[in-house]
Design an enzyme around this catalytic site. Structure first.
Site, PDB file in Angstrom:
ATOM      1  N   SER A   1       0.805  -1.218   0.000  1.00  0.00           N
ATOM      2  CA  SER A   1       0.000   0.000   0.000  1.00  0.00           C
ATOM      3  C   SER A   1       0.840   1.271   0.000  1.00  0.00           C
ATOM      4  CB  SER A   1      -0.946   0.009   1.193  1.00  0.00           C
ATOM      5  OG  SER A   1      -0.221  -0.015   2.385  1.00  0.00           O
TER       6      SER A   1
ATOM      7  N   HIS B   1       1.666   3.728   7.011  1.00  0.00           N
ATOM      8  CA  HIS B   1       1.016   4.686   6.121  1.00  0.00           C
ATOM      9  C   HIS B   1       1.447   6.107   6.453  1.00  0.00           C
ATOM     10  CE1 HIS B   1      -2.585   2.111   4.535  1.00  0.00           C
ATOM     11  NE2 HIS B   1      -1.441   1.754   4.015  1.00  0.00           N
TER      12      HIS B   1
ATOM     13  N   ASP C   1      -7.557   6.310   5.499  1.00  0.00           N
ATOM     14  CA  ASP C   1      -7.556   5.045   6.231  1.00  0.00           C
ATOM     15  C   ASP C   1      -8.708   4.836   7.209  1.00  0.00           C
ATOM     16  OD1 ASP C   1      -5.303   4.335   4.999  1.00  0.00           O
ATOM     17  OD2 ASP C   1      -3.959   4.606   6.679  1.00  0.00           O
TER      18      ASP C   1
END
Lengths: 179, 208
Positions: free
Chosen positions: B55, B95, B152
């Site tokens: 990701s 992330h 997210d």
């Protein structure tokens, strides 16, 4: 002493220490490149519209739309240990409660030196909202262009490539239907 | 099959076997000490992580090794790459921070003292503004993977914002591919046992 096992062992130990030293040297070498290019960032218009939240049905909140113009030459940031550049435009404001809010409204990944001359006239890519659901009492915001230089190996570095000269106020919310 | 090795062990005696076991134990213990020591220095429960998903491509690929720090009381910034684990989440997620929000919470008395003491060096930190010293500013974060199209919130297991206590650390350094060994060992558990077995055997039998 000179068994195959000992030879393999010696060879792989030597090889891995060579590779690690080389990687360490490369990682350290990127501290020698200290380019800090500056570009121009201007905010063309800021508009606030009421709307419905997609995640929380029934909650109406205000969304801000920012049109901006970026022109920057970031090629000096590309050296032999640059894997990619993560470029992002953020809005910074201190809200009525006196706390800092930073919101990224646009980003771009630059992977090659040839793409590092940035000329963008655009609008925010990500939703720009406030935690109080309204921009009514929010003081003017500064906008800045930031970058994150990601190396092939080593330490991630950050920098700023542009900033609006004066804070840009949020206008009162307007209806979608023009009268 | 192991006749040769058994003969070696018998010849060298029990003392030697015990010594080798001790060596083996000290290797494992020092590995653990380094890991925990790093955790103490970086203030992160797991200072080195392996990227498990795609990701964050093209920044990080599966198997890349990341080095984290998590200094206390230093606010996060947008663009920082964090590793976080929300309650109920299966694995830590790597992330990038998309939004940071300050929220004012009423401070406890100990925090008040700390705030009064820390007022002098507020200037150089400056990223979180404290207008009232008796109130504590807490940071809320929203993250997004570079390779994902949306943020997210759906990964937060019902939470609306990520809080500081969910964050394991911030990525400071990067080493490509090395961590792929652990991914291979997770995907093929037999490989792990084979590797451990061979290493153990070699450590026991080896003559110095």
């Amino acid at each position: 002493m000179h068994s195959i096992y000992a030879r393999i062992n010696n060879f792989s130990a030597f090889l891995s220490s060579c590779i690690l030293t080389l990687l360490g040297a490369i990682a350290l070498s990127s501290f020698l490149f200290t380019a800090n290019p500056q570009g121009d960032l201007s905010v063309l218009s800021v508009k606030v519209y009421p709307g419905n939240s997609r995640r929380q049905p029934g909650l109406s909140q205000e969304y801000t739309f920012v049109n901006f113009n970026i022109s920057a030459d970031l090629t000096p940031l590309f050296h032999w240990n640059t894997k990619q550049l993560f470029l992002y435009l953020q809005a910074e404001y201190t809200d009525a409660k006196g706390v800092r809010n930073d919101v990224v409204i646009w980003d771009r990944i630059v992977r090659r030196k040839e793409e590092a001359v940035i000329n963008v006239v655009g609008r925010n890519k990500y939703v720009f909202r406030d935690i109080s659901h309204s921009f009514k009492n929010v003081p003017p915001a500064n906008y800045s262009l930031q970058y994150n230089l990601m190396p092939h190996v080593g330490v991630l570095t950050y920098g700023e490539a542009g900033r609006t000269t004066e804070p840009v106020p949020f206008p009162p919310a307007q209806d979608f239907v023009s009268r | 099959m192991f006749a040769e090795e058994l003969k070696t062990i018998r010849r060298l005696g029990i003392r030697h076997v015990l010594l080798q076991l001790l060596n083996f134990a000290s290797v494992i213990a020092s590995g653990l000490m380094i890991w925990k020591g790093l955790g103490l220095i970086t203030n992160s429960e797991s200072p080195i992580v392996v990227v498990l998903s795609g990701s964050m491509e093209p920044a990080f690929y599966r198997g890349d090794l990341l080095f984290l720090t998590n200094p206390a009381n230093v606010p996060y910034h947008t663009g920082d790459i964090t590793v976080y684990k929300v309650p109920g989440g299966q694995i830590p997620i790597v992330h990038r921070v998309l939004e940071t929000r300050g929220v004012v919470r009423r401070a406890s008395s100990s925090a008040k003292k700390a705030a009064a003491k820390g007022l002098a060096d507020e200037g150089k930190e400056g990223a979180v503004l404290r207008t009232q010293p008796e109130a504590e500013v807490e940071q809320l974060l929203l993250t997004k993977g570079d390779n994902n199209h949306i943020d997210d919130i759906d990964l937060y297991e019902g939470l609306e914002w990520l809080e500081r206590r969910h964050v394991v650390g911030k990525v400071r350094g990067f080493l490509p591919y090395i961590g792929y060994v652990t991914i291979a060992m997770n995907d093929f558990p037999k490989l792990k046992y084979a590797l451990l077995g061979i290493l153990g055997l070699v450590a026991l039998v080896q003559r110095e």
